[in-house]
Design a protein around this motif. Structure first.
Motif, short mmCIF file in Angstrom:
data_model
loop_
_atom_site.label_atom_id
_atom_site.label_comp_id
_atom_site.label_asym_id
_atom_site.label_seq_id
_atom_site.Cartn_x
_atom_site.Cartn_y
_atom_site.Cartn_z
N ALA A 288 0.83 -1.21 0.00
CA ALA A 288 0.00 0.00 0.00
C ALA A 288 0.86 1.25 0.00
O ALA A 288 0.55 2.23 -0.70
CB ALA A 288 -0.94 -0.01 1.21
N TYR A 289 1.97 1.24 0.76
CA TYR A 289 2.85 2.41 0.79
C TYR A 289 3.52 2.60 -0.57
O TYR A 289 3.62 3.72 -1.08
CB TYR A 289 3.91 2.28 1.90
N LYS A 290 3.94 1.50 -1.16
CA LYS A 290 4.57 1.56 -2.50
C LYS A 290 3.57 2.11 -3.52
O LYS A 290 3.93 2.94 -4.36
CB LYS A 290 5.04 0.16 -2.90
N ALA A 291 2.32 1.68 -3.44
CA ALA A 291 1.29 2.18 -4.36
C ALA A 291 1.04 3.67 -4.14
O ALA A 291 0.88 4.42 -5.10
CB ALA A 291 -0.01 1.39 -4.17
N ALA A 292 1.02 4.11 -2.88
CA ALA A 292 0.82 5.54 -2.60
C ALA A 292 1.97 6.35 -3.19
O ALA A 292 1.74 7.40 -3.80
CB ALA A 292 0.71 5.78 -1.09
N LYS A 293 3.20 5.89 -3.03
CA LYS A 293 4.35 6.58 -3.60
C LYS A 293 4.25 6.64 -5.12
O LYS A 293 4.51 7.67 -5.73
CB LYS A 293 5.66 5.92 -3.17
N ALA A 294 3.87 5.52 -5.74
CA ALA A 294 3.74 5.48 -7.21
C ALA A 294 2.66 6.44 -7.69
O ALA A 294 2.79 7.03 -8.77
CB ALA A 294 3.44 4.05 -7.67
N ASP A 295 1.60 6.60 -6.90
CA ASP A 295 0.50 7.50 -7.26
C ASP A 295 0.73 8.92 -6.77
O ASP A 295 -0.13 9.78 -6.94
CB ASP A 295 -0.82 6.98 -6.67
N ASP A 296 1.89 9.18 -6.14
CA ASP A 296 2.20 10.49 -5.57
C ASP A 296 1.09 10.94 -4.62
O ASP A 296 0.59 12.05 -4.68
CB ASP A 296 2.41 11.52 -6.69
N ALA A 297 0.68 10.02 -3.74
CA ALA A 297 -0.47 10.24 -2.86
C ALA A 297 -0.05 10.21 -1.40
O ALA A 297 0.96 9.61 -1.03
CB ALA A 297 -1.51 9.14 -3.11
N ILE A 298 -0.83 10.85 -0.57
CA ILE A 298 -0.65 10.75 0.87
C ILE A 298 -1.09 9.35 1.28
O ILE A 298 -2.18 8.90 0.93
CB ILE A 298 -1.47 11.83 1.61
N PHE A 299 -0.24 8.65 2.01
CA PHE A 299 -0.52 7.29 2.44
C PHE A 299 -1.49 7.29 3.60
O PHE A 299 -1.39 8.10 4.52
CB PHE A 299 0.79 6.60 2.85
N VAL A 300 -2.45 6.37 3.57
CA VAL A 300 -3.36 6.14 4.68
C VAL A 300 -3.67 4.65 4.74
O VAL A 300 -3.77 3.98 3.71
CB VAL A 300 -4.68 6.96 4.54
N CYS A 301 -3.77 4.13 5.96
CA CYS A 301 -4.18 2.73 6.12
C CYS A 301 -4.77 2.55 7.52
O CYS A 301 -4.65 3.42 8.38
CB CYS A 301 -2.99 1.79 5.93
N ILE A 302 -5.40 1.41 7.68
CA ILE A 302 -5.83 0.95 8.99
C ILE A 302 -5.14 -0.38 9.23
O ILE A 302 -4.72 -1.05 8.28
CB ILE A 302 -7.36 0.80 9.09
N ALA A 303 -5.00 -0.76 10.49
CA ALA A 303 -4.41 -2.05 10.82
C ALA A 303 -5.01 -2.56 12.13
O ALA A 303 -5.21 -1.78 13.07
CB ALA A 303 -2.89 -1.92 10.95
N ARG A 304 -5.30 -3.83 12.15
CA ARG A 304 -5.83 -4.45 13.37
C ARG A 304 -4.70 -4.60 14.37
O ARG A 304 -3.60 -5.00 14.03
CB ARG A 304 -6.44 -5.81 13.08
#
Length: 159
Positions: free
Chosen positions: A46-62
């Motif tokens: 997900a972080y790699k995809a955010a970087k590729a999309d030049d996007a602010i990273f966001v996620c949730i985790a249990r």
């Protein structure tokens, strides 16, 4: 015929924005689209995809029976989120701590994490709200910078 009704410009009784497709680079994610990065490989992807999309990273985790929200503006190459904007986000995070929604919140220069959150749904809502706020404040900084000159250079590193 052009009419103005409640601040919306109407042309022949149709919204002026009707059928306009807005570009979507780096758009905030809806709650349902925020990735579950409970597994480390999901987080990396997900972080790699955010970087590729030049996007602010966001996620949730249990985390056990509860959830954590993480945001990281460093995934984006756009100008940083200003200190004034981070103050607004910090105040919102503190409000969540004060009302008991989360027990802990860390707000750094380009990073936010909050935990524990009772349900996945609530974690997604919080993540989506902060993601949209970070984008909006970043865009506002681009449109009306609070300091003269370009922002300081940032490394492209990640967390």
């Amino acid at each position: 015929m052009t009419l103005v009704s409640r601040g919306i410009r109407l042309i022949n009784s149709v919204s002026a924005c009707h059928d306009v497709v807005m570009p979507k680079p780096g758009m905030p994610l809806q709650a349902a689209l925020i990735p579950d990065c409970t597994k480390p490989e999901a987080h990396r992807a997900a972080y790699k995809a955010a970087k590729a999309d030049d996007a602010i990273f966001v996620c949730i985790a249990r985390q056990g029976q509860r959830w954590k929200v993480q945001l990281d503006a460093m995934a984006s190459r756009r100008p940083y989120v200003s200190d004034q904007a981070m103050t607004v986000l910090q105040a919102a995070a503190e409000a969540l701590v004060l009302d008991g929604t989360v027990e802990q919140a860390n707000v750094g220069a380009d990073y936010i994490s909050m935990w524990p959150i009772e349900t996945e749904e609530r974690a997604r809502e919080i993540g989506a709200a902060f993601h949209a706020a970070m984008y909006g404040l970043q865009l506002l900084h681009l449109a009306a910078p609070s300091q003269p000159g370009p922002p300081p250079p940032r490394s492209g590193g990640g967390r």
